[in-house]
Write a protein that holds these residues in place. Structure first.
Motif, PDB file in Angstrom:
ATOM      1  N   ASN A 271       0.754  -1.180  -0.073  1.00 48.62           N
ATOM      2  CA  ASN A 271       0.041   0.023  -0.049  1.00 48.62           C
ATOM      3  C   ASN A 271       0.979   1.184  -0.004  1.00 48.62           C
ATOM      4  O   ASN A 271       0.182   2.252   0.386  1.00 48.62           O
ATOM      5  CB  ASN A 271      -0.832   0.004   1.114  1.00 48.62           C
ATOM      6  N   VAL A 272       2.057   1.226  -0.629  1.00 44.55           N
ATOM      7  CA  VAL A 272       2.811   2.412  -0.797  1.00 44.55           C
ATOM      8  C   VAL A 272       3.005   2.819  -2.060  1.00 44.55           C
ATOM      9  O   VAL A 272       3.497   2.030  -2.917  1.00 44.55           O
ATOM     10  CB  VAL A 272       4.105   2.122  -0.080  1.00 44.55           C
ATOM     11  N   PRO A 273       2.510   3.874  -2.482  1.00 43.53           N
ATOM     12  CA  PRO A 273       2.613   4.368  -3.956  1.00 43.53           C
ATOM     13  C   PRO A 273       3.820   4.384  -4.362  1.00 43.53           C
ATOM     14  O   PRO A 273       4.977   5.183  -3.589  1.00 43.53           O
ATOM     15  CB  PRO A 273       1.594   5.741  -4.131  1.00 43.53           C
ATOM     16  N   VAL A 274       4.233   4.376  -5.627  1.00 38.35           N
ATOM     17  CA  VAL A 274       5.478   4.640  -6.322  1.00 38.35           C
ATOM     18  C   VAL A 274       5.872   6.071  -6.212  1.00 38.35           C
ATOM     19  O   VAL A 274       4.969   6.962  -6.448  1.00 38.35           O
ATOM     20  CB  VAL A 274       5.589   4.127  -7.884  1.00 38.35           C
ATOM     21  N   PRO A 275       6.912   6.535  -5.561  1.00 40.40           N
ATOM     22  CA  PRO A 275       7.400   7.782  -5.414  1.00 40.40           C
ATOM     23  C   PRO A 275       6.930   8.963  -6.822  1.00 40.40           C
ATOM     24  O   PRO A 275       7.490   8.254  -7.901  1.00 40.40           O
ATOM     25  CB  PRO A 275       8.872   7.818  -4.993  1.00 40.40           C
ATOM     26  N   GLN A 276       6.703   9.969  -6.650  1.00 44.24           N
ATOM     27  CA  GLN A 276       6.316  10.962  -7.655  1.00 44.24           C
ATOM     28  C   GLN A 276       7.671  11.296  -8.525  1.00 44.24           C
ATOM     29  O   GLN A 276       7.590  11.680  -9.594  1.00 44.24           O
ATOM     30  CB  GLN A 276       5.930  12.318  -6.996  1.00 44.24           C
ATOM     31  N   TYR A 277       8.863  11.252  -7.809  1.00 42.58           N
ATOM     32  CA  TYR A 277      10.071  11.553  -8.542  1.00 42.58           C
ATOM     33  C   TYR A 277      10.463  10.373  -9.585  1.00 42.58           C
ATOM     34  O   TYR A 277      11.273  10.684 -10.246  1.00 42.58           O
ATOM     35  CB  TYR A 277      11.298  11.680  -7.688  1.00 42.58           C
ATOM     36  N   VAL A 278       9.797   9.274  -9.808  1.00 46.92           N
ATOM     37  CA  VAL A 278       9.872   8.282 -10.690  1.00 46.92           C
ATOM     38  C   VAL A 278       9.424   9.026 -12.025  1.00 46.92           C
ATOM     39  O   VAL A 278       8.150   9.265 -11.982  1.00 46.92           O
ATOM     40  CB  VAL A 278       9.261   6.884 -10.395  1.00 46.92           C
TER      41      VAL A 278
ATOM     42  N   ASP B 286      15.551   6.432 -14.428  1.00 42.71           N
ATOM     43  CA  ASP B 286      15.925   6.663 -13.030  1.00 42.71           C
ATOM     44  C   ASP B 286      15.291   5.462 -12.445  1.00 42.71           C
ATOM     45  O   ASP B 286      15.787   5.232 -10.872  1.00 42.71           O
ATOM     46  CB  ASP B 286      15.246   8.103 -12.621  1.00 42.71           C
ATOM     47  N   SER B 287      14.530   4.502 -13.076  1.00 44.52           N
ATOM     48  CA  SER B 287      13.974   3.275 -12.299  1.00 44.52           C
ATOM     49  C   SER B 287      13.844   2.180 -13.333  1.00 44.52           C
ATOM     50  O   SER B 287      13.615   2.477 -14.376  1.00 44.52           O
ATOM     51  CB  SER B 287      12.600   3.556 -11.717  1.00 44.52           C
ATOM     52  N   MET B 288      13.914   0.924 -12.928  1.00 43.95           N
ATOM     53  CA  MET B 288      13.737  -0.165 -13.915  1.00 43.95           C
ATOM     54  C   MET B 288      12.589  -0.787 -13.446  1.00 43.95           C
ATOM     55  O   MET B 288      12.111  -1.244 -12.372  1.00 43.95           O
ATOM     56  CB  MET B 288      15.023  -1.058 -13.627  1.00 43.95           C
ATOM     57  N   VAL B 289      11.803  -1.133 -14.336  1.00 45.14           N
ATOM     58  CA  VAL B 289      10.425  -2.196 -14.042  1.00 45.14           C
ATOM     59  C   VAL B 289      10.877  -3.528 -14.588  1.00 45.14           C
ATOM     60  O   VAL B 289      11.110  -3.846 -15.817  1.00 45.14           O
ATOM     61  CB  VAL B 289       9.313  -1.687 -14.898  1.00 45.14           C
ATOM     62  N   LEU B 290      10.896  -4.625 -13.729  1.00 44.91           N
ATOM     63  CA  LEU B 290      11.516  -5.830 -13.899  1.00 44.91           C
ATOM     64  C   LEU B 290      10.124  -6.629 -13.865  1.00 44.91           C
ATOM     65  O   LEU B 290       9.465  -6.865 -12.806  1.00 44.91           O
ATOM     66  CB  LEU B 290      12.467  -6.284 -12.954  1.00 44.91           C
TER      67      LEU B 290
ATOM     68  N   SER C  12      15.199   1.631  -7.775  1.00 49.01           N
ATOM     69  CA  SER C  12      15.574   2.949  -8.146  1.00 49.01           C
ATOM     70  C   SER C  12      17.182   2.428  -8.795  1.00 49.01           C
ATOM     71  O   SER C  12      17.846   1.793  -8.228  1.00 49.01           O
ATOM     72  CB  SER C  12      15.688   3.335  -7.039  1.00 49.01           C
ATOM     73  N   VAL C  13      17.288   3.228  -9.792  1.00 46.38           N
ATOM     74  CA  VAL C  13      18.735   2.993 -10.596  1.00 46.38           C
ATOM     75  C   VAL C  13      19.877   3.551  -9.804  1.00 46.38           C
ATOM     76  O   VAL C  13      21.011   3.110  -9.771  1.00 46.38           O
ATOM     77  CB  VAL C  13      18.635   3.615 -11.985  1.00 46.38           C
ATOM     78  N   GLU C  14      19.546   4.849  -8.847  1.00 47.07           N
ATOM     79  CA  GLU C  14      20.384   5.287  -8.183  1.00 47.07           C
ATOM     80  C   GLU C  14      20.680   4.616  -7.100  1.00 47.07           C
ATOM     81  O   GLU C  14      22.056   4.404  -6.679  1.00 47.07           O
ATOM     82  CB  GLU C  14      20.141   6.670  -8.016  1.00 47.07           C
ATOM     83  N   SER C  15      19.650   4.467  -6.300  1.00 43.30           N
ATOM     84  CA  SER C  15      20.085   3.622  -4.825  1.00 43.30           C
ATOM     85  C   SER C  15      19.897   1.671  -4.785  1.00 43.30           C
ATOM     86  O   SER C  15      20.419   1.373  -3.893  1.00 43.30           O
ATOM     87  CB  SER C  15      19.327   4.353  -3.923  1.00 43.30           C
ATOM     88  N   GLY C  16      19.164   1.518  -5.910  1.00 40.73           N
ATOM     89  CA  GLY C  16      18.977   0.136  -5.872  1.00 40.73           C
ATOM     90  C   GLY C  16      17.954  -0.503  -4.988  1.00 40.73           C
ATOM     91  O   GLY C  16      17.324  -1.456  -4.731  1.00 40.73           O
ATOM     92  N   GLU C  17      17.070   0.676  -4.468  1.00 40.95           N
ATOM     93  CA  GLU C  17      15.970   0.590  -3.562  1.00 40.95           C
ATOM     94  C   GLU C  17      14.788  -0.119  -4.278  1.00 40.95           C
ATOM     95  O   GLU C  17      14.495   0.381  -5.457  1.00 40.95           O
ATOM     96  CB  GLU C  17      15.665   1.985  -2.671  1.00 40.95           C
ATOM     97  N   ALA C  18      14.089  -1.045  -3.412  1.00 39.83           N
ATOM     98  CA  ALA C  18      12.960  -1.594  -4.310  1.00 39.83           C
ATOM     99  C   ALA C  18      11.727  -0.657  -3.996  1.00 39.83           C
ATOM    100  O   ALA C  18      11.448  -0.395  -2.782  1.00 39.83           O
ATOM    101  CB  ALA C  18      12.491  -2.958  -3.722  1.00 39.83           C
ATOM    102  N   LEU C  19      11.331  -0.044  -4.938  1.00 36.62           N
ATOM    103  CA  LEU C  19      10.093   1.042  -4.944  1.00 36.62           C
ATOM    104  C   LEU C  19       8.684   0.258  -5.046  1.00 36.62           C
ATOM    105  O   LEU C  19       7.833   0.945  -4.439  1.00 36.62           O
ATOM    106  CB  LEU C  19      10.115   2.134  -5.813  1.00 36.62           C
ATOM    107  N   TYR C  20       8.918  -0.824  -5.558  1.00 35.24           N
ATOM    108  CA  TYR C  20       7.685  -1.666  -5.670  1.00 35.24           C
ATOM    109  C   TYR C  20       7.886  -3.009  -5.865  1.00 35.24           C
ATOM    110  O   TYR C  20       8.984  -3.491  -6.696  1.00 35.24           O
ATOM    111  CB  TYR C  20       7.025  -1.328  -6.797  1.00 35.24           C
ATOM    112  N   HIS C  21       7.219  -4.077  -5.306  1.00 34.91           N
ATOM    113  CA  HIS C  21       7.580  -5.445  -5.149  1.00 34.91           C
ATOM    114  C   HIS C  21       6.369  -6.253  -4.799  1.00 34.91           C
ATOM    115  O   HIS C  21       6.059  -6.187  -3.894  1.00 34.91           O
ATOM    116  CB  HIS C  21       8.756  -5.843  -4.393  1.00 34.91           C
TER     117      HIS C  21
ATOM    118  N   GLN D 215      -2.662   0.532  -9.146  1.00 37.59           N
ATOM    119  CA  GLN D 215      -2.950   1.151  -7.786  1.00 37.59           C
ATOM    120  C   GLN D 215      -1.650   1.735  -7.156  1.00 37.59           C
ATOM    121  O   GLN D 215      -1.707   2.827  -6.455  1.00 37.59           O
ATOM    122  CB  GLN D 215      -3.576   0.067  -7.024  1.00 37.59           C
ATOM    123  N   SER D 216      -0.455   1.231  -7.387  1.00 33.33           N
ATOM    124  CA  SER D 216       0.656   1.801  -6.810  1.00 33.33           C
ATOM    125  C   SER D 216       1.116   3.239  -7.639  1.00 33.33           C
ATOM    126  O   SER D 216       1.872   3.949  -7.000  1.00 33.33           O
ATOM    127  CB  SER D 216       1.929   0.830  -7.262  1.00 33.33           C
ATOM    128  N   PHE D 217       0.462   3.528  -8.826  1.00 32.11           N
ATOM    129  CA  PHE D 217       0.979   4.605  -9.125  1.00 32.11           C
ATOM    130  C   PHE D 217      -0.319   5.854  -9.168  1.00 32.11           C
ATOM    131  O   PHE D 217      -0.120   6.943  -9.739  1.00 32.11           O
ATOM    132  CB  PHE D 217       1.109   4.469 -10.856  1.00 32.11           C
TER     133      PHE D 217
END
Length: 211
Positions: A39-46, A120-124, A155-164, A208-210
């Motif tokens: 239930n966390v939306p993908v950040p607006q900076y993507v 800035d982000s990869m969708v896998l 996130s390409v910059e940090s490697g953080e999983a923004l959505y999974h 929903q995440s967007f």
């Protein structure tokens, strides 16, 4: 997160010129949906997303990947500023740069490709379906492995999983048993229906995440 849904259908297939053999009824059950980011939306900076999924020889799985990629492009309806980089651009890049991107691409490899693409982000996306051997064994053992769709944004910059999100769909005959299927060909409508069911759920979560 636990959801249950059922889909039933009956398919009749002709196998010999002298007559037709009915295919057993089947059910599709979404066994579980696990979310690392709930239930966390993908950040607006993507703003610049590169879509990647592995090559496959299974035609119906290739079509499923196309549906997932199309769903990613549809995200522009919710966030008009998003730029989507198609999978084919990644193929061109990996061929030119001699980069090896395996079916189970590691996050660090995805980040490297993303940087080269200016994303800035990869969708896998990854779809795991029962192999031909597993399907043959299922008709003997009575146990079919689940179908799994994994969707991830990093996130390409940090490697953080923004959505999974992982969607696991468990097919099963309503009546009779797996041995009632005379051939692997008879199983194809079942696998396609199971995949279609799981795709609908995966795409819904992505949308929903967007929001």
């Amino acid at each position: 997160m636990k959801l249950l849904a059922f889909l039933a259908a009956t398919t009749a297939m002709c196998w010999v010129p002298t007559g037709c053999r009915g295919t057993p009824d089947f059910a599709v059950e979404e066994d579980s949906v696990d979310s690392e980011v709930t239930n966390v939306p993908v950040p607006q900076y993507v703003r610049r997303l590169a879509v990647w999924y592995p090559r496959t020889s299974e035609q119906y799985v290739t079509f499923a990947y196309s549906r997932l990629e199309h769903a990613a492009f549809q995200l522009k309806k919710q966030r008009s500023w998003i730029k989507i980089i198609e999978r084919r651009h990644i193929d061109l890049l990996t061929d030119e740069q001699r980069l090896q991107v395996s079916g189970r691409v590691a996050d660090d490899s995805a980040m490297r490709v993303g940087r080269l693409l200016g994303a800035d982000s990869m969708v896998l996306f990854r779809i795991d379906v029962p192999t031909w051997r597993e399907r043959v064994l299922a008709r003997k053992s009575g146990r079919m492995p689940p179908l799994v769709i994994t969707s991830k944004i990093i996130s390409v910059e940090s490697g953080e999983a923004l959505y999974h999100v992982v969607v696991t769909a468990m097919p099963g005959p309503i009546s009779g048993k797996w041995g009632d299927y005379a051939s692997d060909y008879e199983l194809q409508p079942l696998l396609r229906s199971t995949l279609d069911h799981a795709l609908s759920i995966s795409i819904r979560h992505l949308n929903q995440s967007f929001r």
